[in-house]
Design an enzyme around this catalytic site. Structure first.
Site, mmCIF file in Angstrom:
data_model
loop_
_atom_site.group_PDB
_atom_site.id
_atom_site.type_symbol
_atom_site.label_atom_id
_atom_site.label_comp_id
_atom_site.label_asym_id
_atom_site.label_seq_id
_atom_site.Cartn_x
_atom_site.Cartn_y
_atom_site.Cartn_z
ATOM 1 N N ASP A 47 -0.592 -4.090 -5.971
ATOM 2 C CA ASP A 47 0.201 -3.163 -6.776
ATOM 3 C C ASP A 47 1.654 -3.504 -6.473
ATOM 4 O O ASP A 47 2.265 -2.934 -5.578
ATOM 5 C CB ASP A 47 -0.135 -1.718 -6.415
ATOM 6 C CG ASP A 47 0.558 -0.724 -7.327
ATOM 7 O OD1 ASP A 47 0.504 -0.905 -8.552
ATOM 8 O OD2 ASP A 47 1.162 0.233 -6.809
ATOM 9 N N GLY A 98 0.553 5.308 -0.314
ATOM 10 C CA GLY A 98 -0.818 5.487 0.153
ATOM 11 C C GLY A 98 -1.812 6.067 -0.823
ATOM 12 O O GLY A 98 -2.978 6.230 -0.477
ATOM 13 N N GLY A 99 -1.393 6.398 -2.041
ATOM 14 C CA GLY A 99 -2.322 7.007 -2.985
ATOM 15 C C GLY A 99 -3.470 6.078 -3.356
ATOM 16 O O GLY A 99 -4.640 6.493 -3.387
ATOM 17 N N LYS A 100 -3.162 4.819 -3.625
ATOM 18 C CA LYS A 100 -4.211 3.865 -3.997
ATOM 19 C C LYS A 100 -5.064 3.517 -2.785
ATOM 20 O O LYS A 100 -6.283 3.336 -2.892
ATOM 21 C CB LYS A 100 -3.589 2.630 -4.642
ATOM 22 C CG LYS A 100 -2.895 2.941 -5.973
ATOM 23 C CD LYS A 100 -2.196 1.725 -6.546
ATOM 24 C CE LYS A 100 -1.553 2.040 -7.906
ATOM 25 N NZ LYS A 100 -0.415 2.976 -7.792
ATOM 26 N N CYS A 116 3.931 -0.615 -12.209
ATOM 27 C CA CYS A 116 4.250 0.604 -12.958
ATOM 28 C C CYS A 116 5.479 0.341 -13.832
ATOM 29 O O CYS A 116 6.389 1.161 -13.912
ATOM 30 C CB CYS A 116 4.462 1.800 -12.039
ATOM 31 S SG CYS A 116 5.810 1.633 -10.859
ATOM 32 N N ALA A 133 0.779 -1.237 0.000
ATOM 33 C CA ALA A 133 0.000 0.000 0.000
ATOM 34 C C ALA A 133 0.812 1.290 0.000
ATOM 35 O O ALA A 133 0.302 2.338 -0.420
ATOM 36 C CB ALA A 133 -0.952 0.011 1.193
ATOM 37 N N ALA A 134 2.044 1.291 0.516
ATOM 38 C CA ALA A 134 2.793 2.546 0.609
ATOM 39 C C ALA A 134 3.128 3.070 -0.794
ATOM 40 O O ALA A 134 3.320 2.281 -1.722
ATOM 41 C CB ALA A 134 4.072 2.336 1.422
ATOM 42 N N GLU A 172 1.772 -2.703 4.437
ATOM 43 C CA GLU A 172 3.082 -2.419 3.871
ATOM 44 C C GLU A 172 4.125 -3.224 4.643
ATOM 45 O O GLU A 172 4.220 -3.117 5.869
ATOM 46 C CB GLU A 172 3.406 -0.934 3.934
ATOM 47 C CG GLU A 172 4.812 -0.572 3.481
ATOM 48 C CD GLU A 172 5.145 -1.103 2.083
ATOM 49 O OE1 GLU A 172 6.227 -1.699 1.914
ATOM 50 O OE2 GLU A 172 4.327 -0.924 1.160
#
Length: 476
Positions: free
Chosen positions: A201, A136-138, A254, A133-134, A156
């Protein structure tokens, strides 16, 4: 997630070449691979005249995107990657010093990075896991989609990054987030079949970050790609058990590396026949590439890639559904939160935040934590950094409220000091200074900027003593 091992040196990418006095943005290795795999080659997806994509994603817990467009302090255009994502017209704008950023009204995020969380299709009431998660945008997007209902477990593995995640969860005012610092193995073992939706992610080789982070390019190599591909595949294999039958999993990176993208999905589907690859349902970007399927073909029309030519720096996404009747298993070893509030805390909330007394409370030593009135299970074997919102702590039979309480519920506070984004008192408050109290009465007061929670202070004699955390202040 595998236990950390002693890091081996990673060979750097070939030295950057200089073209007409400007530093080239890619290594020969990366460009040659793109030419070999992509239809039309490198130039078709990485045109030289496409500017760097920078943007923000609106926190819909605070404000709807249409309203934010009317009040935004910078010029924006819809990104097309999610309803709350916008592109900055001026990529040099420093969004982090804006009062609305401090208030958690938006998150600074590269536009295409907003796509995976939106693809997960979170609904209010879901139990959701953001595995990696870090920063934290998503997680902020997933928490906003829940609208305060259901639960978001935001994990995280790396402790330093977990602290950054905690800070952003607090700033965005997520009321029903459980922040974990655990491995995928620990979560899957403790909570099998528990989550309605999971976002993976995955940590990756970062090829979609080359244009904005030179270090990502400097560290890039085939060896790094292979290492990240192995990690991503391991995360998928492990966390699959934590998804309930009928649940949805979105895998994203990404990067553009085939081994980490189509290749990872192909390997996963062969190992997990209970999962099906489903259409993303989005039209932006492009489909995957058959040339990138590595050792196992998949239906590349059902995955999505985003390149700079599409207006984003780079993302890969795949949506998977687990077979079976929808049913959620509860952890076999569980601790259910829910305790009585200490009288000092109950009295404070009764007088300052009517309605929050109905929330579930739990105590960590002398700290009081609140969650919306839902059952929260914290199994043994996972490290929990936060479960809900820290309301404050009891100190010598006196209740001292916490910054988190005001970031999550400041708009509901009875006593409020109202600021506007452009006035000097707002800038002074964000520097940590004492300010005149024009609307709040004596006692603890929420500080709001244009109606959005910014923090709190304590009013006495017409002055508000600042309680804004030192580490968050605008010091320049």
């Amino acid at each position: 997630m595998p236990k950390s091992k002693k890091k081996k040196s990673v060979p750097l990418a070939p030295p950057l070449k200089h073209v007409d006095g400007e530093t080239a943005m890619v290594s020969d290795f990366f460009k040659e691979r793109c030419n070999a795999l992509l239809p039309g080659g490198y130039d078709a997806f990485f045109p030289k005249d496409v500017p760097l994509a920078r943007g923000i994603t609106v926190n819909t817990l605070r404000c709807n995107p249409e309203d934010f467009l009317q009040r935004a302090p910078f010029i924006l255009a819809p990104s097309g990657f999610s309803a709350a994502s916008f592109r900055l017209a001026d990529p040099t704008v420093k969004v982090g010093i804006e009062p609305y950023h401090h208030a958690g009204v938006f998150y600074g995020q590269e536009p295409s990075a907003s796509a995976p969380a939106a693809l997960l299709g979170v609904q209010p009431g879901d139990v959701v896991l953001d595995l990696c998660a870090a920063p934290g945008g998503k997680t902020a997007q997933l928490g906003a989609a829940l609208q305060g209902q259901g639960l978001l477990y935001s994990n995280e593995f790396m402790p330093d990054r977990a602290r950054i995640l905690l800070s952003n969860v607090e700033r965005m005012g997520l009321p029903n987030a459980v922040v974990l610092n655990s491995s995928a193995e620990q979560i899957a073992a403790a909570q099998p079949g528990y989550f309605d939706r999971i976002l993976v992610d995955a940590p990756c080789s970062g090829e979609g970050m080359f244009r904005k982070e030179p270090m990502a390019l400097a560290q890039h190599s085939q060896r790094l790609v292979e290492s990240c591909a192995a990690l991503g595949r391991s995360l998928l294999d492990t966390i699959a058990a934590a998804l309930r039958p009928g649940g949805t999993l979105v895998y994203s990176t990404c990067t553009f590396a085939p081994e980490e993208d189509e290749g990872a999905i192909g390997a996963f589907l062969r190992a997990h026949p209970e999962f099906s690859l489903v259409d993303t349902g989005v039209s932006f970007g492009c489909a995957g590439h058959a040339s990138c399927c590595c050792e196992g073909p998949i239906d590349v029309e059902k995955v999505r890639r985003i390149y700079p030519v599409h207006g984003g720096e780079g993302h890969f996404m795949a949506k998977l559904v687990k077979a079976g009747e929808a049913s959620r298993a509860l952890p076999s070893q569980k601790a259910q939160l829910g305790t009585a509030l200490p009288e000092e805390a109950a009295a404070f909330l009764r007088n300052s935040f009517p309605g929050l007394e109905t929330h579930r409370a739990h105590l960590v030593q002398d700290e009081v934590w609140l969650l919306p009135n839902v059952a929260v299970y914290l199994p043994k074997g996972i490290k929990v950094l936060r479960a809900g919102v820290q309301a404050g702590q009891v100190v010598k039979k006196r209740f001292e409220p916490a910054h988190q309480l005001y970031m999550a519920y400041g708009a509901q506070a009875v006593n409020q000091e109202l600021l506007t984004a452009k006035e000097v008192r707002c800038a002074a408050f964000l520097r940590g200074e004492e300010i005149d109290a024009l609307t709040a009465q004596d006692g603890f007061a929420a500080v709001l900027v244009d109606g959005f929670p910014l923090g709190f202070g304590k009013v006495s004699g017409g002055r508000l003593k600042n309680r804004y955390p030192k580490g968050l202040r605008n010091l320049k």
